[in-house]
Motif scaffolding. Structure first.
Motif, PDB file in Angstrom:
ATOM      1  N   SER A 237       0.838  -1.205   0.000  1.00 52.02           N
ATOM      2  CA  SER A 237       0.000   0.000   0.000  1.00 52.02           C
ATOM      3  C   SER A 237       0.873   1.256   0.000  1.00 52.02           C
ATOM      4  O   SER A 237       0.519   2.268  -0.608  1.00 52.02           O
ATOM      5  CB  SER A 237      -1.002  -0.007   1.157  1.00 52.02           C
ATOM      6  OG  SER A 237      -0.329   0.123   2.373  1.00 52.02           O
ATOM      7  N   GLN A 238       2.044   1.195   0.633  1.00 50.76           N
ATOM      8  CA  GLN A 238       2.982   2.323   0.572  1.00 50.76           C
ATOM      9  C   GLN A 238       3.542   2.478  -0.848  1.00 50.76           C
ATOM     10  O   GLN A 238       3.697   3.600  -1.346  1.00 50.76           O
ATOM     11  CB  GLN A 238       4.120   2.123   1.572  1.00 50.76           C
ATOM     12  CG  GLN A 238       3.675   2.248   3.017  1.00 50.76           C
ATOM     13  CD  GLN A 238       4.784   1.901   3.979  1.00 50.76           C
ATOM     14  OE1 GLN A 238       5.492   0.909   3.821  1.00 50.76           O
ATOM     15  NE2 GLN A 238       4.946   2.727   5.010  1.00 50.76           N
ATOM     16  N   HIS A 240       1.959   1.886  -3.486  1.00 49.28           N
ATOM     17  CA  HIS A 240       0.901   2.540  -4.273  1.00 49.28           C
ATOM     18  C   HIS A 240       0.815   4.044  -4.002  1.00 49.28           C
ATOM     19  O   HIS A 240       0.196   4.771  -4.777  1.00 49.28           O
ATOM     20  CB  HIS A 240      -0.452   1.856  -4.035  1.00 49.28           C
ATOM     21  CG  HIS A 240      -0.592   0.627  -4.867  1.00 49.28           C
ATOM     22  ND1 HIS A 240      -1.008   0.662  -6.179  1.00 49.28           N
ATOM     23  CD2 HIS A 240      -0.291  -0.672  -4.608  1.00 49.28           C
ATOM     24  CE1 HIS A 240      -0.983  -0.564  -6.680  1.00 49.28           C
ATOM     25  NE2 HIS A 240      -0.548  -1.386  -5.749  1.00 49.28           N
ATOM     26  N   GLN A 241       1.465   4.487  -2.942  1.00 47.80           N
ATOM     27  CA  GLN A 241       1.605   5.931  -2.688  1.00 47.80           C
ATOM     28  C   GLN A 241       2.959   6.435  -3.218  1.00 47.80           C
ATOM     29  O   GLN A 241       3.414   7.509  -2.862  1.00 47.80           O
ATOM     30  CB  GLN A 241       1.481   6.212  -1.184  1.00 47.80           C
ATOM     31  CG  GLN A 241       0.138   5.841  -0.586  1.00 47.80           C
ATOM     32  CD  GLN A 241      -1.007   6.581  -1.259  1.00 47.80           C
ATOM     33  OE1 GLN A 241      -0.959   7.798  -1.420  1.00 47.80           O
ATOM     34  NE2 GLN A 241      -2.028   5.843  -1.674  1.00 47.80           N
ATOM     35  N   ALA A 263       3.024  12.453  -1.097  1.00 50.04           N
ATOM     36  CA  ALA A 263       2.222  11.237  -0.850  1.00 50.04           C
ATOM     37  C   ALA A 263       3.116  10.104  -0.347  1.00 50.04           C
ATOM     38  O   ALA A 263       2.755   9.377   0.594  1.00 50.04           O
ATOM     39  CB  ALA A 263       1.483  10.816  -2.119  1.00 50.04           C
ATOM     40  N   ALA A 264       4.281   9.950  -0.977  1.00 51.23           N
ATOM     41  CA  ALA A 264       5.231   8.909  -0.556  1.00 51.23           C
ATOM     42  C   ALA A 264       5.702   9.180   0.874  1.00 51.23           C
ATOM     43  O   ALA A 264       5.695   8.286   1.728  1.00 51.23           O
ATOM     44  CB  ALA A 264       6.416   8.869  -1.511  1.00 51.23           C
ATOM     45  N   SER A 267       3.156   8.483   3.517  1.00 47.92           N
ATOM     46  CA  SER A 267       2.809   7.064   3.699  1.00 47.92           C
ATOM     47  C   SER A 267       3.812   6.329   4.597  1.00 47.92           C
ATOM     48  O   SER A 267       3.539   5.234   5.074  1.00 47.92           O
ATOM     49  CB  SER A 267       2.742   6.347   2.336  1.00 47.92           C
ATOM     50  OG  SER A 267       4.051   6.071   1.847  1.00 47.92           O
ATOM     51  N   GLU A 288       0.500  15.499  -6.692  1.00 45.03           N
ATOM     52  CA  GLU A 288      -0.766  14.756  -6.724  1.00 45.03           C
ATOM     53  C   GLU A 288      -1.327  14.561  -8.136  1.00 45.03           C
ATOM     54  O   GLU A 288      -1.705  13.455  -8.527  1.00 45.03           O
ATOM     55  CB  GLU A 288      -1.792  15.494  -5.860  1.00 45.03           C
ATOM     56  CG  GLU A 288      -2.975  14.631  -5.482  1.00 45.03           C
ATOM     57  CD  GLU A 288      -4.003  15.400  -4.656  1.00 45.03           C
ATOM     58  OE1 GLU A 288      -5.143  14.926  -4.610  1.00 45.03           O
ATOM     59  OE2 GLU A 288      -3.670  16.452  -4.085  1.00 45.03           O
ATOM     60  N   GLU A 291       1.047  12.344 -10.271  1.00 40.31           N
ATOM     61  CA  GLU A 291       0.972  10.937  -9.858  1.00 40.31           C
ATOM     62  C   GLU A 291      -0.333  10.289 -10.314  1.00 40.31           C
ATOM     63  O   GLU A 291      -0.342   9.161 -10.820  1.00 40.31           O
ATOM     64  CB  GLU A 291       1.082  10.827  -8.336  1.00 40.31           C
ATOM     65  CG  GLU A 291       2.470  11.123  -7.828  1.00 40.31           C
ATOM     66  CD  GLU A 291       2.568  11.108  -6.309  1.00 40.31           C
ATOM     67  OE1 GLU A 291       3.623  10.722  -5.805  1.00 40.31           O
ATOM     68  OE2 GLU A 291       1.593  11.490  -5.637  1.00 40.31           O
ATOM     69  N   THR A 292      -1.446  11.005 -10.132  1.00 37.56           N
ATOM     70  CA  THR A 292      -2.759  10.412 -10.433  1.00 37.56           C
ATOM     71  C   THR A 292      -2.920  10.169 -11.930  1.00 37.56           C
ATOM     72  O   THR A 292      -3.290   9.067 -12.346  1.00 37.56           O
ATOM     73  CB  THR A 292      -3.889  11.336  -9.931  1.00 37.56           C
ATOM     74  OG1 THR A 292      -3.673  11.598  -8.545  1.00 37.56           O
ATOM     75  CG2 THR A 292      -5.245  10.665 -10.090  1.00 37.56           C
ATOM     76  N   SER A 297       6.017   9.253 -10.433  1.00 36.91           N
ATOM     77  CA  SER A 297       6.207  10.227  -9.349  1.00 36.91           C
ATOM     78  C   SER A 297       7.579  10.890  -9.447  1.00 36.91           C
ATOM     79  O   SER A 297       8.147  11.003 -10.529  1.00 36.91           O
ATOM     80  CB  SER A 297       5.993   9.527  -8.007  1.00 36.91           C
ATOM     81  OG  SER A 297       6.011  10.448  -6.939  1.00 36.91           O
TER      82      SER A 297
END
Length: 310
Positions: A237-238, A240-241, A263-264, A267, A288, A291-292, A297
């Protein structure tokens, strides 16, 4: 031979948006449902803020503008099409998405030469595109420059034979594995090595859980430990950030920084932050929109320049 550089090439976007051609196997991309012009404007603000933060600590950032006529939505990620090496060699890489192939521009080399860097030799793998084989630069290949090792997670964008050819040409020992992520209940190959792993001088941030094959996982751990790297583990999950998508760079007075997105950074657990900060401070910036929509990133945005000065 050095693992980190003070000079970074970055491409400022003019047509940034979600690239429909890369979304087929980049499972990090999401649609924002806002107009492309708005997406690009937001990406430009994030880009400029990021560059400012890097320059503020003394990183030499060379910013080249994207070419508006090219329609290259992912040009903000130059590390996928080019790599620059200490002996003056440049690697040019075959890209999975057709619209990304237009990112390879001679203007970038002209700019670097104007900045006083020497290019001796271009090693061009791009003809592999005709055969449907790809190897997307330092997105696919993680270089341990000091120990002459190259790590590569195989995927539709990282062909094993091409990777071995690269290792022979640039004199690296290959470390090959496959890394996976959960997508709709299936385990699918992660598109780039540099989203699940970061190699710094004395440590590696890595999502070992993504390497499903135990032998491959053991081999990666063995190689990292052999070279004295401290392993800092992150979970899926990290990852994914974008906690794997980090790069160590040099600022003023050779101070090292580990660069990542906000975000990284957010997390990470306090222990992981402390483990990293034993080696160097963290520099993070909000990315953001990039990344999205882009599915990449901070690391992807920085092409390291190791070329010799004239």
């Amino acid at each position: 031979m050095s693992q980190t550089t003070n000079t970074i090439l970055m491409i400022r976007p003019v047509n940034f948006r979600m690239n429909e051609q890369t979304a087929v196997n980049n499972y990090f991309q999401e649609d924002l449902n806002i107009k492309n012009a708005e997406i690009n404007a937001k990406a430009q603000v994030e880009f400029d803020d990021f560059v400012e933060k890097l320059r503020a600590v003394g990183v030499n950032v060379i910013v080249e503008n994207d070419d508006e006529l090219m329609d290259t939505p992912d040009s903000i990620f130059p590390n996928n099409w080019v790599s620059f090496h200490e002996n003056g060699d440049v690697g040019l890489y075959p890209m999975f998405a057709e619209n990304r192939r237009r990112e390879r521009r001679d203007e970038v080399f002209i700019r670097l030469e104007k900045e006083g860097f020497q290019i001796n030799n271009i090693i061009d793998y791009t003809s592999a595109e005709d055969e449907g084989f790809f190897l997307e630069g330092t997105g696919s290949i993680l270089l341990d420059r000091i120990n002459s090792k190259a790590y590569c997670a195989l995927s539709p964008r990282a062909d094993e034979e091409l990777f071995i050819e690269f290792c022979e040409d640039f004199e690296y020992t290959p470390v090959v594995f496959t890394a996976y992520q959960n997508v709709d209940g299936k385990r699918l190959a992660i598109y780039h090595t540099n989203v699940m792993m970061c190699l710094a001088e004395k440590f590696s941030v890595i999502c070992l859980d993504s390497i499903d094959d135990k032998k491959e996982r053991k081999n990666v751990i063995k190689n990292l430990k052999q070279d004295g790297k401290v392993i800092i583990e992150i979970n899926e999950s990290q990852m994914h950030q974008f906690a794997g998508n980090m790069l160590q760079v040099k600022g003023e007075n050779d101070q090292r920084y580990l660069v990542m997105s906000k975000a990284a950074h957010d997390s990470l657990t306090p222990k992981q932050v402390a483990d990293i900060e034993r080696f160097c401070p963290i520099l993070s910036s909000s990315l953001e929109t990039i990344e999205t929509c882009g599915g990449g990133s901070a690391r992807c945005m920085m092409a390291e320049v190791f070329l010799p000065k004239v």
